[in-house]
Write a protein that holds these residues in place. Structure first.
Motif, PDB file in Angstrom:
ATOM      1  N   ASP A  47      16.054  -0.724   1.632  1.00 47.92           N
ATOM      2  CA  ASP A  47      16.706   0.586   1.508  1.00 47.92           C
ATOM      3  C   ASP A  47      15.686   1.665   1.863  1.00 47.92           C
ATOM      4  N   THR A  48      15.619   2.006   3.148  1.00 46.42           N
ATOM      5  CA  THR A  48      14.593   2.940   3.623  1.00 46.42           C
ATOM      6  C   THR A  48      15.194   4.225   4.184  1.00 46.42           C
ATOM      7  N   ASP A  49      16.371   4.606   3.684  1.00 48.28           N
ATOM      8  CA  ASP A  49      17.044   5.802   4.186  1.00 48.28           C
ATOM      9  C   ASP A  49      16.552   7.091   3.512  1.00 48.28           C
ATOM     10  N   TYR A  50      15.599   6.972   2.632  1.00 51.09           N
ATOM     11  CA  TYR A  50      15.085   8.151   1.939  1.00 51.09           C
ATOM     12  C   TYR A  50      14.213   9.006   2.863  1.00 51.09           C
ATOM     13  N   GLN A  51      14.073  10.262   2.484  1.00 48.35           N
ATOM     14  CA  GLN A  51      13.156  11.181   3.165  1.00 48.35           C
ATOM     15  C   GLN A  51      11.962  11.439   2.239  1.00 48.35           C
ATOM     16  N   ILE A  52      10.780  11.478   2.824  1.00 50.42           N
ATOM     17  CA  ILE A  52       9.554  11.634   2.033  1.00 50.42           C
ATOM     18  C   ILE A  52       8.555  12.494   2.804  1.00 50.42           C
ATOM     19  N   ALA A  53       7.691  13.185   2.092  1.00 57.68           N
ATOM     20  CA  ALA A  53       6.624  13.933   2.758  1.00 57.68           C
ATOM     21  C   ALA A  53       5.685  12.939   3.448  1.00 57.68           C
ATOM     22  N   PRO A  54       5.199  13.255   4.639  1.00 53.10           N
ATOM     23  CA  PRO A  54       4.385  12.286   5.388  1.00 53.10           C
ATOM     24  C   PRO A  54       2.970  12.138   4.840  1.00 53.10           C
ATOM     25  N   LEU A  55       2.372  11.001   5.157  1.00 49.10           N
ATOM     26  CA  LEU A  55       0.948  10.726   4.908  1.00 49.10           C
ATOM     27  C   LEU A  55       0.569  10.758   3.421  1.00 49.10           C
ATOM     28  N   LEU A  56       1.479  10.318   2.567  1.00 46.20           N
ATOM     29  CA  LEU A  56       1.164  10.261   1.138  1.00 46.20           C
ATOM     30  C   LEU A  56       0.563   8.917   0.737  1.00 46.20           C
ATOM     31  N   PHE A  57       0.997   7.839   1.395  1.00 40.81           N
ATOM     32  CA  PHE A  57       0.603   6.495   0.967  1.00 40.81           C
ATOM     33  C   PHE A  57      -0.632   5.978   1.708  1.00 40.81           C
ATOM     34  N   ILE A  58      -1.028   6.675   2.758  1.00 46.34           N
ATOM     35  CA  ILE A  58      -2.145   6.193   3.562  1.00 46.34           C
ATOM     36  C   ILE A  58      -3.474   6.287   2.805  1.00 46.34           C
ATOM     37  N   ILE A  59      -3.612   7.264   1.929  1.00 49.44           N
ATOM     38  CA  ILE A  59      -4.892   7.455   1.230  1.00 49.44           C
ATOM     39  C   ILE A  59      -5.219   6.284   0.296  1.00 49.44           C
ATOM     40  N   PRO A  60      -4.306   5.867  -0.604  1.00 49.32           N
ATOM     41  CA  PRO A  60      -4.629   4.690  -1.429  1.00 49.32           C
ATOM     42  C   PRO A  60      -4.812   3.421  -0.600  1.00 49.32           C
ATOM     43  N   LEU A  61      -4.052   3.285   0.493  1.00 49.87           N
ATOM     44  CA  LEU A  61      -4.234   2.115   1.360  1.00 49.87           C
ATOM     45  C   LEU A  61      -5.600   2.162   2.034  1.00 49.87           C
ATOM     46  N   GLU A  62      -5.979   3.314   2.499  1.00 51.65           N
ATOM     47  CA  GLU A  62      -7.285   3.484   3.133  1.00 51.65           C
ATOM     48  C   GLU A  62      -8.410   3.163   2.143  1.00 51.65           C
ATOM     49  N   ASN A  63      -8.241   3.625   0.892  1.00 52.66           N
ATOM     50  CA  ASN A  63      -9.239   3.328  -0.139  1.00 52.66           C
ATOM     51  C   ASN A  63      -9.355   1.831  -0.402  1.00 52.66           C
ATOM     52  N   ALA A  64      -8.203   1.135  -0.364  1.00 51.71           N
ATOM     53  CA  ALA A  64      -8.213  -0.308  -0.621  1.00 51.71           C
ATOM     54  C   ALA A  64      -9.044  -1.039   0.429  1.00 51.71           C
ATOM     55  N   PHE A  65      -8.950  -0.609   1.680  1.00 47.21           N
ATOM     56  CA  PHE A  65      -9.764  -1.215   2.737  1.00 47.21           C
ATOM     57  C   PHE A  65     -11.230  -0.785   2.626  1.00 47.21           C
ATOM     58  N   LYS A  66     -11.432   0.501   2.438  1.00 44.44           N
ATOM     59  CA  LYS A  66     -12.797   1.036   2.471  1.00 44.44           C
ATOM     60  C   LYS A  66     -13.638   0.538   1.300  1.00 44.44           C
ATOM     61  N   HIS A  67     -13.062   0.598   0.089  1.00 46.57           N
ATOM     62  CA  HIS A  67     -13.834   0.258  -1.111  1.00 46.57           C
ATOM     63  C   HIS A  67     -13.600  -1.174  -1.586  1.00 46.57           C
ATOM     64  N   GLY A  68     -12.637  -1.869  -0.949  1.00 42.99           N
ATOM     65  CA  GLY A  68     -12.359  -3.244  -1.337  1.00 42.99           C
ATOM     66  C   GLY A  68     -12.738  -4.230  -0.255  1.00 42.99           C
ATOM     67  N   VAL A  69     -11.917  -4.323   0.773  1.00 37.89           N
ATOM     68  CA  VAL A  69     -12.093  -5.334   1.824  1.00 37.89           C
ATOM     69  C   VAL A  69     -13.456  -5.219   2.501  1.00 37.89           C
ATOM     70  N   GLU A  70     -13.853  -4.008   2.870  1.00 38.58           N
ATOM     71  CA  GLU A  70     -15.097  -3.834   3.626  1.00 38.58           C
ATOM     72  C   GLU A  70     -16.343  -4.203   2.826  1.00 38.58           C
ATOM     73  N   SER A  71     -16.234  -4.146   1.500  1.00 38.31           N
ATOM     74  CA  SER A  71     -17.411  -4.445   0.674  1.00 38.31           C
ATOM     75  C   SER A  71     -17.483  -5.917   0.274  1.00 38.31           C
ATOM     76  N   LEU A  72     -16.423  -6.677   0.509  1.00 34.59           N
ATOM     77  CA  LEU A  72     -16.374  -8.084   0.095  1.00 34.59           C
ATOM     78  C   LEU A  72     -16.625  -9.011   1.286  1.00 34.59           C
ATOM     79  N   THR A  73     -17.316 -10.067   1.017  1.00 36.57           N
ATOM     80  CA  THR A  73     -17.589 -11.049   2.078  1.00 36.57           C
ATOM     81  C   THR A  73     -16.544 -12.149   2.122  1.00 36.57           C
TER      82      THR A  73
END
Length: 332
Positions: free
Chosen positions: A234-260
């Motif tokens: 159900d993706t018919d909703y309207q939302i302000a853009p670029l709200l979810f990218i910041i936590p996702l970016e943090n997950a990569f930057k502070h999680g994936v990139e620091s782990l071997t």
């Protein structure tokens, strides 16, 4: 009105000299107004006429003149209507005084006309206050829009630089992944630049944007990362853009990139009853614990405060080496 001018008379000497330097013309007008006010009051005290019409007319004129000083452009807009009304009203007022012999009728009509005479002044004052309130609201809206533009521009650009570096490496190696990286990076940049300026975007477009972001990261890494993105249909909703990218970016930057090894990111997005739930969970190195909540999340909180006041909730849980970010937004 008497209290207002008495207060002005007492406080004027305190502020006069500093005010005079900046607003000489206005200060002279106020002095003249106070002088006229004193003349009207003294004349009323010495007059033996009950409910002196001259006093009443003088106070109304002084009030309007004072209003024309503090809000000249606003007063000028309605000046002809106000002056025309008062000419007719005062004409009727004096007609009652001169031509009506019945004392009871005269007193009743004079009382009514006095009320009529005071109404326009207070209506004008209330309208002016309402206009100032609207102006402040407009100013606040413009300020909020400017803040939002600034906050959008602060979305961390390090991802683009890192991806371009990886793309350069893939091109040097003549990797088959290079064209795919170019296409996905192009889609992401197009969305960020063009759709990022919109007030609202379809939720499905925001989901597609996150998917492209994830796919680019998968190409970048030379290690296995467990990335799961579950979202409702159900993706018919309207939302302000670029709200979810910041936590996702943090997950990569502070999680994936620091782990071997054994790095993971689990994302869940669902929408129901006009509420969007977004949860993201990732593991991280202990040294990254303080870095996981930084400028990006503060930026997001500020945007949500402006876009969805009292309609959002953010919850962050950090347990051992697991970081979980939960966001709930009410879209209406």
């Amino acid at each position: 009105m008497s209290f207002l001018f008495s207060w002005l008379l007492i406080s004027l000497p305190i502020h006069y000299f500093s005010f005079l330097k900046q607003h000489k013309t206005i200060s002279l007008k106020l002095i003249a107004l106070i002088f006229i006010f004193l003349v009207v009051i003294i004349n009323d005290e010495n007059s033996k006429i009950p409910d002196n019409p001259l006093t009443f007319a003088g106070l109304i004129s002084i009030g309007l003149y004072f209003f024309s000083i503090i809000a000249p452009s606003y007063f000028k807009k309605y000046a002809l209507i106000i002056i025309g009304f008062y000419i007719l009203a005062f004409g009727y007022f004096y007609y009652i005084r001169i031509y009506i012999d019945d004392v009871n009728r005269y007193l009743q009509q004079e009382k009514e006309i006095k009320i009529i005479l005071t109404i326009p002044f207070f209506v004008l004052l209330l309208m002016w206050f309402f206009q100032q309130w609207k102006w402040l609201k407009t100013l606040e809206a413009k300020k909020s829009k400017a803040e939002l533009s600034l906050l959008k521009s602060q979305i961390n650009p390090h991802f683009f630089f890192n991806t371009l570096n990886n793309l350069y490496g893939l091109i040097i190696e003549k990797s088959d992944d290079a064209p795919n990286v170019v296409l996905k990076l192009s889609d992401i940049m197009r969305y960020t630049i063009y759709m990022g300026k919109e007030d609202l975007v379809p939720l499905k477009d925001e989901i597609e944007y996150l998917k492209n972001y994830i796919e680019l990261h998968k190409i970048r890494y030379q290690k296995t990362v467990d990335i799961v993105f579950n979202h409702s249909q159900d993706t018919d909703y309207q939302i302000a853009p670029l709200l979810f990218i910041i936590p996702l970016e943090n997950a990569f930057k502070h999680g994936v990139e620091s782990l071997t090894e054994d790095a993971f990111i689990h994302i869940n997005m669902r929408s129901e009853n006009n509420i969007i739930h977004f949860d993201i969970e990732n593991n991280f190195e202990e040294r990254e614990a303080n870095a996981t909540v930084g400028i990006g999340i503060d930026n997001l909180k500020q945007r949500l405060k402006l876009l969805y006041p009292n309609k959002y909730q953010i919850q962050i849980e950090v347990k051992d080496d697991i970081y979980k970010f939960m966001l709930k937004i009410e879209t209406v």
